[in-house]
Design a protein around this motif. Structure first.
Motif, mmCIF file in Angstrom:
data_model
loop_
_atom_site.group_PDB
_atom_site.id
_atom_site.type_symbol
_atom_site.label_atom_id
_atom_site.label_comp_id
_atom_site.label_asym_id
_atom_site.label_seq_id
_atom_site.Cartn_x
_atom_site.Cartn_y
_atom_site.Cartn_z
ATOM 1 N N ALA A 134 25.836 47.432 43.940
ATOM 2 C CA ALA A 134 25.175 48.664 43.513
ATOM 3 C C ALA A 134 23.758 48.365 43.042
ATOM 4 O O ALA A 134 23.524 47.407 42.301
ATOM 5 N N PRO A 135 22.798 49.168 43.467
ATOM 6 C CA PRO A 135 21.428 48.971 42.954
ATOM 7 C C PRO A 135 21.341 49.420 41.504
ATOM 8 O O PRO A 135 22.107 50.289 41.075
ATOM 9 N N PRO A 136 20.503 48.822 40.690
ATOM 10 C CA PRO A 136 19.488 47.800 41.037
ATOM 11 C C PRO A 136 19.967 46.380 40.743
ATOM 12 O O PRO A 136 19.424 45.724 39.842
ATOM 13 N N ALA A 137 20.998 45.916 41.408
ATOM 14 C CA ALA A 137 21.527 44.574 41.186
ATOM 15 C C ALA A 137 20.488 43.530 41.593
ATOM 16 O O ALA A 137 19.904 43.613 42.682
ATOM 17 N N ASP A 138 20.261 42.572 40.702
ATOM 18 C CA ASP A 138 19.246 41.542 40.948
ATOM 19 C C ASP A 138 19.839 40.142 40.886
ATOM 20 O O ASP A 138 19.136 39.181 40.565
ATOM 21 N N HIS A 139 21.133 40.019 41.181
ATOM 22 C CA HIS A 139 21.777 38.709 41.121
ATOM 23 C C HIS A 139 22.572 38.491 42.409
ATOM 24 O O HIS A 139 22.686 39.396 43.255
ATOM 25 N N ALA A 140 23.107 37.306 42.551
ATOM 26 C CA ALA A 140 23.842 36.953 43.769
ATOM 27 C C ALA A 140 25.123 37.768 43.881
ATOM 28 O O ALA A 140 25.801 38.025 42.883
ATOM 29 N N VAL A 141 25.449 38.166 45.101
ATOM 30 C CA VAL A 141 26.661 38.945 45.341
ATOM 31 C C VAL A 141 27.892 38.065 45.092
ATOM 32 O O VAL A 141 27.965 36.934 45.578
ATOM 33 N N GLY A 142 28.831 38.582 44.340
ATOM 34 C CA GLY A 142 30.046 37.844 44.010
ATOM 35 C C GLY A 142 30.031 37.237 42.624
ATOM 36 O O GLY A 142 31.066 36.780 42.145
ATOM 37 N N ARG A 143 28.882 37.270 41.987
ATOM 38 C CA ARG A 143 28.770 36.650 40.657
ATOM 39 C C ARG A 143 29.566 37.431 39.614
ATOM 40 O O ARG A 143 30.390 36.865 38.896
ATOM 41 N N TYR A 144 29.330 38.727 39.540
ATOM 42 C CA TYR A 144 30.066 39.535 38.564
ATOM 43 C C TYR A 144 31.498 39.780 39.014
ATOM 44 O O TYR A 144 32.381 40.008 38.186
ATOM 45 N N ALA A 145 31.740 39.736 40.324
ATOM 46 C CA ALA A 145 33.110 39.873 40.821
ATOM 47 C C ALA A 145 33.979 38.726 40.331
ATOM 48 O O ALA A 145 35.137 38.929 39.940
ATOM 49 N N LEU A 146 33.434 37.526 40.330
ATOM 50 C CA LEU A 146 34.177 36.377 39.817
ATOM 51 C C LEU A 146 34.451 36.522 38.325
ATOM 52 O O LEU A 146 35.560 36.243 37.851
ATOM 53 N N VAL A 147 33.450 36.987 37.585
ATOM 54 C CA VAL A 147 33.603 37.131 36.136
ATOM 55 C C VAL A 147 34.687 38.139 35.795
ATOM 56 O O VAL A 147 35.604 37.865 34.999
ATOM 57 N N LEU A 148 34.632 39.328 36.397
ATOM 58 C CA LEU A 148 35.616 40.365 36.082
ATOM 59 C C LEU A 148 37.002 40.022 36.622
ATOM 60 O O LEU A 148 38.006 40.459 36.047
ATOM 61 N N CYS A 149 37.068 39.270 37.712
ATOM 62 C CA CYS A 149 38.369 38.839 38.221
ATOM 63 C C CYS A 149 39.066 37.923 37.216
ATOM 64 O O CYS A 149 40.256 38.097 36.918
ATOM 65 N N VAL A 150 38.334 36.959 36.680
ATOM 66 C CA VAL A 150 38.905 36.035 35.693
ATOM 67 C C VAL A 150 39.252 36.769 34.396
ATOM 68 O O VAL A 150 40.330 36.577 33.813
ATOM 69 N N VAL A 151 38.349 37.635 33.943
ATOM 70 C CA VAL A 151 38.582 38.365 32.699
ATOM 71 C C VAL A 151 39.759 39.330 32.843
ATOM 72 O O VAL A 151 40.598 39.452 31.935
ATOM 73 N N GLY A 152 39.851 40.022 33.979
ATOM 74 C CA GLY A 152 40.971 40.937 34.201
ATOM 75 C C GLY A 152 42.302 40.214 34.264
ATOM 76 O O GLY A 152 43.314 40.705 33.741
ATOM 77 N N TYR A 153 42.318 39.043 34.877
ATOM 78 C CA TYR A 153 43.554 38.258 34.929
ATOM 79 C C TYR A 153 43.969 37.797 33.539
ATOM 80 O O TYR A 153 45.144 37.895 33.159
ATOM 81 N N ALA A 154 43.006 37.296 32.761
ATOM 82 C CA ALA A 154 43.322 36.819 31.417
ATOM 83 C C ALA A 154 43.768 37.958 30.504
ATOM 84 O O ALA A 154 44.690 37.801 29.694
ATOM 85 N N ALA A 155 43.131 39.119 30.627
ATOM 86 C CA ALA A 155 43.534 40.256 29.801
ATOM 87 C C ALA A 155 44.925 40.742 30.168
ATOM 88 O O ALA A 155 45.704 41.154 29.302
ATOM 89 N N GLY A 156 45.268 40.694 31.440
ATOM 90 C CA GLY A 156 46.603 41.111 31.867
ATOM 91 C C GLY A 156 47.704 40.213 31.348
ATOM 92 O O GLY A 156 48.857 40.657 31.201
ATOM 93 N N LEU A 157 47.383 38.967 31.070
ATOM 94 C CA LEU A 157 48.385 38.047 30.523
ATOM 95 C C LEU A 157 48.807 38.426 29.108
ATOM 96 O O LEU A 157 49.875 38.007 28.649
#
Length: 232
Positions: A67-90
């Protein structure tokens, strides 16, 4: 995930991302920006568990990366939220619901800190050093503060919507319930069998002889079958 879970998760993530980009990012608050997308992922993970939390976090983070105005590499925040969502679900309890609001708030605080650190760490690996100029300490403090202030107005509402959507009327009932034919349903039959046995014994006493004995055996056999089903 079920269809109702997927539909609700996609809707909430899209709405959170739109509000994040159009409203919260324009507030020009000092330090970090309140992360409504992170709170949405956390609330859904607390209800649906670690697997769904990881999937929802990855999808939400990927949308934020594109989504604009994203100024970082694609997949960077996806990795962060994937790990955080997994840990929160535990942290989801076996009963499926937290007894107090303390645990979700602790999860929000830990997720705000860990997501900021993980985002900065992944950025350092790919050569993005913007966090050094802003100040990592200030980002950690403001991100945690803003998320904790926003969480009481968003996390309980999203969790309530997720629980309501997860109550599928076509799902199989829990074992032991009256709809599943468990002990709750057969308890009435067992009680009815006791009344039938008493009435049968009175009738047998009235008839006497061979006829009374035959009727008594039939009634006892019927009662035995009902009690046997109740034990199952």
């Amino acid at each position: 995930m079920r269809f109702n879970r997927t539909l609700l998760s996609v809707t909430l993530v899209v709405v959170a991302l739109v509000v994040q980009v159009t409203v919260l990012a324009r507030l020009q608050l000092p330090g970090a920006t309140p992360d409504l997308l992170l709170l949405t992922v956390l609330a859904l993970a607390l209800v649906y568990g670690h697997t769904s939390g990881a999937l929802i976090g990855f999808g939400a983070g990927l949308l934020a990366d594109l989504a604009p105005p994203a100024d970082h590499a694609v997949g960077r925040y996806a990795l962060v939220l994937c790990v955080v969502g997994y840990a929160a679900g535990l942290t989801k309890p076996e009963t499926g619901q937290h007894r107090s609001a303390t645990a979700p708030m602790l999860v929000v605080a830990a997720a705000a800190l860990s997501s900021t650190l993980l985002y900065a760490g992944v950025g350092a690996l790919v050569g993005d050093t913007a966090g050094r100029h802003v100040g990592l300490g200030g980002l950690l403090f403001t991100a945690t503060l803003y998320d904790l202030l926003l969480a009481p107005f968003t996390v309980p509402l999203i969790m309530a919507l997720a629980r309501r959507a997860d109550n599928d009327p076509l799902a199989e009932p829990a074992p032991g319930s009256a709809a599943s034919g468990g002990e709750g349903a057969f308890g009435l039959l067992g009680a009815g069998g006791g009344r039938f046995a008493k009435s049968g014994s009175r009738r047998n006493g009235g008839f006497g002889g061979r006829g009374g004995t035959l009727l008594g055996r039939q009634e006892r056999g019927r009662t035995g079958r009902i009690k046997g089903v109740k034990r199952l």
